[in-house]
Design a protein around this motif. Structure first.
Motif, PDB file in Angstrom:
ATOM      1  N   LYS A  97       0.887  -1.218   0.111  1.00  0.00           N
ATOM      2  CA  LYS A  97      -0.198   0.161  -0.120  1.00  0.00           C
ATOM      3  C   LYS A  97       0.952   1.293  -0.106  1.00  0.00           C
ATOM      4  CE  LYS A  97      -3.874  -2.357   2.239  1.00  0.00           C
ATOM      5  NZ  LYS A  97      -4.672  -2.559   3.450  1.00  0.00           N
ATOM      6  N   GLY A  98       2.149   1.152  -0.142  1.00  0.00           N
ATOM      7  CA  GLY A  98       2.890   2.413  -0.353  1.00  0.00           C
ATOM      8  C   GLY A  98       3.705   2.814   0.935  1.00  0.00           C
ATOM      9  N   HIS A  99       3.395   2.071   2.094  1.00  0.00           N
ATOM     10  CA  HIS A  99       4.303   2.411   3.311  1.00  0.00           C
ATOM     11  C   HIS A  99       5.782   1.948   3.328  1.00  0.00           C
ATOM     12  CE1 HIS A  99       0.698   3.297   5.658  1.00  0.00           C
ATOM     13  NE2 HIS A  99       0.125   2.655   4.616  1.00  0.00           N
ATOM     14  N   LYS A 100       6.403   2.711   4.123  1.00  0.00           N
ATOM     15  CA  LYS A 100       8.071   2.119   4.490  1.00  0.00           C
ATOM     16  C   LYS A 100       7.777   1.542   5.777  1.00  0.00           C
ATOM     17  CE  LYS A 100       9.958   4.247   0.916  1.00  0.00           C
ATOM     18  NZ  LYS A 100      10.381   3.329  -0.305  1.00  0.00           N
ATOM     19  N   VAL A 101       8.199   0.809   6.164  1.00  0.00           N
ATOM     20  CA  VAL A 101       7.768  -0.010   7.490  1.00  0.00           C
ATOM     21  C   VAL A 101       9.053  -0.210   8.452  1.00  0.00           C
ATOM     22  CG1 VAL A 101       6.653  -1.871   8.578  1.00  0.00           C
ATOM     23  CG2 VAL A 101       5.823  -1.150   6.482  1.00  0.00           C
ATOM     24  N   PHE A 102       8.970   0.161   9.677  1.00  0.00           N
ATOM     25  CA  PHE A 102       9.621  -0.293  10.735  1.00  0.00           C
ATOM     26  C   PHE A 102       9.033  -1.427  11.509  1.00  0.00           C
ATOM     27  CE2 PHE A 102      11.523   3.710   9.718  1.00  0.00           C
ATOM     28  CZ  PHE A 102      12.923   3.699   9.793  1.00  0.00           C
ATOM     29  N   SER A 103       9.903  -2.463  11.824  1.00  0.00           N
ATOM     30  CA  SER A 103       9.107  -3.537  12.450  1.00  0.00           C
ATOM     31  C   SER A 103       9.886  -4.037  13.589  1.00  0.00           C
ATOM     32  CB  SER A 103       8.699  -4.863  11.715  1.00  0.00           C
ATOM     33  OG  SER A 103       8.214  -5.746  12.302  1.00  0.00           O
ATOM     34  N   PRO A 104       9.289  -4.154  14.857  1.00  0.00           N
ATOM     35  CA  PRO A 104      10.457  -4.542  16.247  1.00  0.00           C
ATOM     36  C   PRO A 104      10.491  -6.238  15.945  1.00  0.00           C
ATOM     37  CG  PRO A 104       7.964  -4.389  16.730  1.00  0.00           C
ATOM     38  CD  PRO A 104       8.026  -3.790  15.359  1.00  0.00           C
ATOM     39  N   ALA A 105       9.869  -6.807  14.997  1.00  0.00           N
ATOM     40  CA  ALA A 105       9.685  -8.255  15.091  1.00  0.00           C
ATOM     41  C   ALA A 105      11.098  -8.812  14.289  1.00  0.00           C
ATOM     42  CB  ALA A 105       8.574  -8.690  14.332  1.00  0.00           C
ATOM     43  N   SER A 106      11.816  -7.561  13.545  1.00  0.00           N
ATOM     44  CA  SER A 106      13.100  -7.843  12.887  1.00  0.00           C
ATOM     45  C   SER A 106      14.282  -7.790  13.801  1.00  0.00           C
ATOM     46  CB  SER A 106      13.093  -6.816  11.763  1.00  0.00           C
ATOM     47  OG  SER A 106      13.119  -5.725  12.524  1.00  0.00           O
ATOM     48  N   MET A 107      13.798  -7.489  15.029  1.00  0.00           N
ATOM     49  CA  MET A 107      15.019  -7.257  16.023  1.00  0.00           C
ATOM     50  C   MET A 107      15.382  -8.799  16.454  1.00  0.00           C
ATOM     51  SD  MET A 107      14.716  -3.800  18.021  1.00  0.00           S
ATOM     52  CE  MET A 107      12.910  -3.926  18.666  1.00  0.00           C
ATOM     53  N   PRO A 108      16.626  -8.792  17.104  1.00  0.00           N
ATOM     54  CA  PRO A 108      16.895 -10.345  17.531  1.00  0.00           C
ATOM     55  C   PRO A 108      16.096 -10.580  18.964  1.00  0.00           C
ATOM     56  CG  PRO A 108      18.752  -8.608  18.019  1.00  0.00           C
ATOM     57  CD  PRO A 108      17.702  -8.232  17.210  1.00  0.00           C
ATOM     58  N   SER A 109      15.858 -11.887  18.896  1.00  0.00           N
ATOM     59  CA  SER A 109      14.966 -12.259  20.193  1.00  0.00           C
ATOM     60  C   SER A 109      15.743 -12.664  21.390  1.00  0.00           C
ATOM     61  CB  SER A 109      13.954 -13.533  19.853  1.00  0.00           C
ATOM     62  OG  SER A 109      14.809 -14.506  19.336  1.00  0.00           O
ATOM     63  N   GLY A 110      15.288 -12.848  22.448  1.00  0.00           N
ATOM     64  CA  GLY A 110      16.043 -13.053  23.642  1.00  0.00           C
ATOM     65  C   GLY A 110      16.402 -12.347  24.681  1.00  0.00           C
ATOM     66  N   LEU A 111      16.222 -10.810  24.452  1.00  0.00           N
ATOM     67  CA  LEU A 111      16.878  -9.958  25.047  1.00  0.00           C
ATOM     68  C   LEU A 111      15.990  -9.480  26.407  1.00  0.00           C
ATOM     69  CD1 LEU A 111      18.536  -7.905  22.382  1.00  0.00           C
ATOM     70  CD2 LEU A 111      19.655  -9.403  23.999  1.00  0.00           C
ATOM     71  N   PRO A 112      16.239  -8.640  27.222  1.00  0.00           N
ATOM     72  CA  PRO A 112      15.349  -8.183  28.197  1.00  0.00           C
ATOM     73  C   PRO A 112      14.426  -6.961  27.500  1.00  0.00           C
ATOM     74  CG  PRO A 112      17.525  -8.046  29.255  1.00  0.00           C
ATOM     75  CD  PRO A 112      17.685  -8.330  27.685  1.00  0.00           C
ATOM     76  N   HIS A 113      13.107  -6.902  28.022  1.00  0.00           N
ATOM     77  CA  HIS A 113      12.147  -6.247  27.613  1.00  0.00           C
ATOM     78  C   HIS A 113      12.813  -4.620  27.424  1.00  0.00           C
ATOM     79  CE1 HIS A 113       8.573  -3.387  27.744  1.00  0.00           C
ATOM     80  NE2 HIS A 113       8.224  -4.279  26.705  1.00  0.00           N
ATOM     81  N   GLU A 114      13.545  -4.426  28.701  1.00  0.00           N
ATOM     82  CA  GLU A 114      14.182  -3.080  28.652  1.00  0.00           C
ATOM     83  C   GLU A 114      15.090  -2.769  27.625  1.00  0.00           C
ATOM     84  OE1 GLU A 114      14.931  -5.506  31.555  1.00  0.00           O
ATOM     85  OE2 GLU A 114      12.667  -5.047  31.946  1.00  0.00           O
ATOM     86  N   THR A 115      15.769  -3.546  27.053  1.00  0.00           N
ATOM     87  CA  THR A 115      16.580  -3.431  25.817  1.00  0.00           C
ATOM     88  C   THR A 115      16.013  -2.950  24.777  1.00  0.00           C
ATOM     89  OG1 THR A 115      18.011  -5.086  26.897  1.00  0.00           O
ATOM     90  CG2 THR A 115      18.441  -4.521  24.625  1.00  0.00           C
ATOM     91  N   TYR A 116      14.624  -3.569  24.472  1.00  0.00           N
ATOM     92  CA  TYR A 116      14.161  -3.189  23.263  1.00  0.00           C
ATOM     93  C   TYR A 116      13.286  -1.816  23.326  1.00  0.00           C
ATOM     94  CZ  TYR A 116      14.559  -8.362  22.310  1.00  0.00           C
ATOM     95  OH  TYR A 116      14.946  -9.585  22.082  1.00  0.00           O
ATOM     96  N   MET A 117      12.715  -1.517  24.439  1.00  0.00           N
ATOM     97  CA  MET A 117      11.931  -0.212  24.243  1.00  0.00           C
ATOM     98  C   MET A 117      12.803   1.124  23.792  1.00  0.00           C
ATOM     99  SD  MET A 117       8.956  -1.566  24.702  1.00  0.00           S
ATOM    100  CE  MET A 117       8.227   0.175  24.373  1.00  0.00           C
ATOM    101  N   PRO A 118      13.809   1.259  24.303  1.00  0.00           N
ATOM    102  CA  PRO A 118      14.583   2.540  23.468  1.00  0.00           C
ATOM    103  C   PRO A 118      14.683   2.454  22.009  1.00  0.00           C
ATOM    104  CG  PRO A 118      15.882   2.029  25.495  1.00  0.00           C
ATOM    105  CD  PRO A 118      14.697   0.986  25.297  1.00  0.00           C
ATOM    106  N   ILE A 119      15.188   1.256  21.554  1.00  0.00           N
ATOM    107  CA  ILE A 119      15.121   1.098  20.223  1.00  0.00           C
ATOM    108  C   ILE A 119      13.628   1.297  19.407  1.00  0.00           C
ATOM    109  CG2 ILE A 119      15.704  -0.543  18.292  1.00  0.00           C
ATOM    110  CD1 ILE A 119      17.576  -1.981  20.505  1.00  0.00           C
ATOM    111  N   CYS A 120      12.588   0.623  20.043  1.00  0.00           N
ATOM    112  CA  CYS A 120      11.268   0.950  19.681  1.00  0.00           C
ATOM    113  C   CYS A 120      11.043   2.520  19.548  1.00  0.00           C
ATOM    114  CB  CYS A 120      10.331   0.022  20.290  1.00  0.00           C
ATOM    115  SG  CYS A 120      10.850  -1.679  20.198  1.00  0.00           S
ATOM    116  N   TYR A 121      11.147   3.050  20.760  1.00  0.00           N
ATOM    117  CA  TYR A 121      11.049   4.442  20.619  1.00  0.00           C
ATOM    118  C   TYR A 121      11.778   5.229  19.524  1.00  0.00           C
ATOM    119  CZ  TYR A 121       8.395   3.749  25.109  1.00  0.00           C
ATOM    120  OH  TYR A 121       7.841   3.575  25.993  1.00  0.00           O
ATOM    121  N   ALA A 122      12.978   4.945  19.185  1.00  0.00           N
ATOM    122  CA  ALA A 122      13.693   5.533  18.204  1.00  0.00           C
ATOM    123  C   ALA A 122      13.077   5.098  16.723  1.00  0.00           C
ATOM    124  CB  ALA A 122      15.196   4.905  18.136  1.00  0.00           C
ATOM    125  N   MET A 123      12.591   4.047  16.477  1.00  0.00           N
ATOM    126  CA  MET A 123      11.950   3.675  15.392  1.00  0.00           C
ATOM    127  C   MET A 123      10.482   4.420  15.182  1.00  0.00           C
ATOM    128  SD  MET A 123      12.700  -0.407  14.538  1.00  0.00           S
ATOM    129  CE  MET A 123      11.950  -1.211  16.028  1.00  0.00           C
TER     130      MET A 123
END
Length: 126
Positions: free
Chosen positions: A53-79
């Motif tokens: 549909k013409g979107h450029k997409v950022f997906s948190p599912a593309s990040m490596p799994s197995g890290l603590p939740h606190e590690t992901y959120m700053p990256i998600c906010y930046a995305m």
């Protein structure tokens, strides 16, 4: 944000956001990941649909799994900072991380999309 890499990602995203063509739909996908066996497939299907549909997409599912939740959120906010739209997958209300992303995006006044009839009215809080 104390992590230098997260600060750098945030600053780059802010720079890009201020200079990009806002006609382009740059979309962050948000939804439940923890405890969902097929989350990668669900995110991939939603991402493909948005790309078609013409979107450029950022997906948190593309990040490596197995890290603590606190590690992901700053990256998600930046995305999210690099986007002008956020799209919520079904079940997002059951995800602590997705609810945090909702609050963050709402505070920024972002355009919100909700898949499968989960539309909010006027971006009302949870």
């Amino acid at each position: 944000m104390k992590d230098p890499a997260a600060v750098m990602c945030h600053n780059i995203a802010k720079y890009n956001r201020e200079r990009r063509d806002f006609e382009t739909k740059v979309t962050y996908l948000s939804g439940p990941i923890t405890g969902i066996n097929n989350y990668q497939e669900r995110f991939a299907l939603a991402e493909l649909d948005l790309i078609c549909k013409g979107h450029k997409v950022f997906s948190p599912a593309s990040m490596p799994s197995g890290l603590p939740h606190e590690t992901y959120m700053p990256i998600c906010y930046a995305m999210i900072d690099a986007c002008n739209t956020i799209c919520f997958l079904p079940g997002w209300r059951d995800s602590p991380g997705a609810k945090m992303e909702y609050e963050y995006a709402a505070a920024k006044g972002m355009t919100m999309m909700f898949l499968e009839g989960q539309e909010e009215k006027n971006n009302e809080p949870l």
